[in-house]
Design a protein around this motif. Structure first.
Motif, PDB file in Angstrom:
ATOM      1  N   MET A   3       0.841  -1.191   0.000  1.00  0.00           N
ATOM      2  CA  MET A   3       0.000   0.000   0.000  1.00  0.00           C
ATOM      3  C   MET A   3       0.878   1.245   0.000  1.00  0.00           C
ATOM      4  N   SER A   4       0.253   2.391  -0.189  1.00  0.00           N
ATOM      5  CA  SER A   4       0.993   3.644  -0.217  1.00  0.00           C
ATOM      6  C   SER A   4       1.511   3.995   1.178  1.00  0.00           C
ATOM      7  N   LYS A   5       2.394   4.961   1.224  1.00  0.00           N
ATOM      8  CA  LYS A   5       2.947   5.395   2.512  1.00  0.00           C
ATOM      9  C   LYS A   5       1.864   5.980   3.412  1.00  0.00           C
ATOM     10  N   ARG A   8       0.041   3.026   5.038  1.00  0.00           N
ATOM     11  CA  ARG A   8       0.887   2.413   6.075  1.00  0.00           C
ATOM     12  C   ARG A   8       0.996   3.305   7.292  1.00  0.00           C
TER      13      ARG A   8
END
Length: 155
Positions: A3-5, A8
């Motif tokens: 997943m994207s930062k 997260r």
């Protein structure tokens, strides 16, 4: 796949709140609706959130199947030991031998409305904790095995 930062970071921020809420449900299970199963499911949801937000290889290194199996076994053993301890104490299987003893979780429950004292109910809170540990291990293990099937299809 990861997943994207942002996902997260949000998952990492949310995880402590989910865990605290799950532990609250487990600990207050003898006073409010909830208990070991419901609280364990909430705690396992926090772990599932970590599974969804991170790569499978990262998760596999943090949460091994043997650790989750040991967690499940610990919960089951604690539950059975509390049930058998009543026989050792000279009573029947699953007898609430800690109630009204003044020991841990042994305070008497007052009549009338529930003031919410945690140190009541005898063995019930300990059994709630045991069930919460067992449900956490079992649900985490199920999700980990489901993710391992997905990782094989990606390869």
């Amino acid at each position: 796949m990861t997943m994207s930062k942002i996902v997260r970071a949000t998952a990492n921020i949310m995880l402590p709140f989910i865990l605290v809420f799950g532990f609250y449900i487990v600990i207050h299970g003898h006073l409010t609706p909830g208990g070991g199963f419901q609280g364990g499911a909430v705690i396992a949801t926090g772990i599932v959130l970590m599974f969804a937000a991170n790569r499978y290889s990262d998760i596999k290194s943090r949460f091994t199947s043997s650790a989750l199996k040991n967690t499940e076994t610990l919960g089951l053993l604690l539950f059975i030991i509390m049930a058998l301890a009543a026989i050792i104490a000279g009573s029947t299987f699953f007898y609430n031998w800690l109630a009204n003893g003044g020991f841990i979780f042994g305070d008497s429950v007052t009549y009338g409305s529930n003031p919410g004292f945690l140190n009541t109910a005898g063995t019930i809170p300990i059994m709630n904790i045991a069930v919460g540990i067992e449900v956490l291990g079992a649900m985490g293990l199920i999700i980990l095995y489901m993710l391992s099937g997905i990782s094989r299809e990606d390869a």
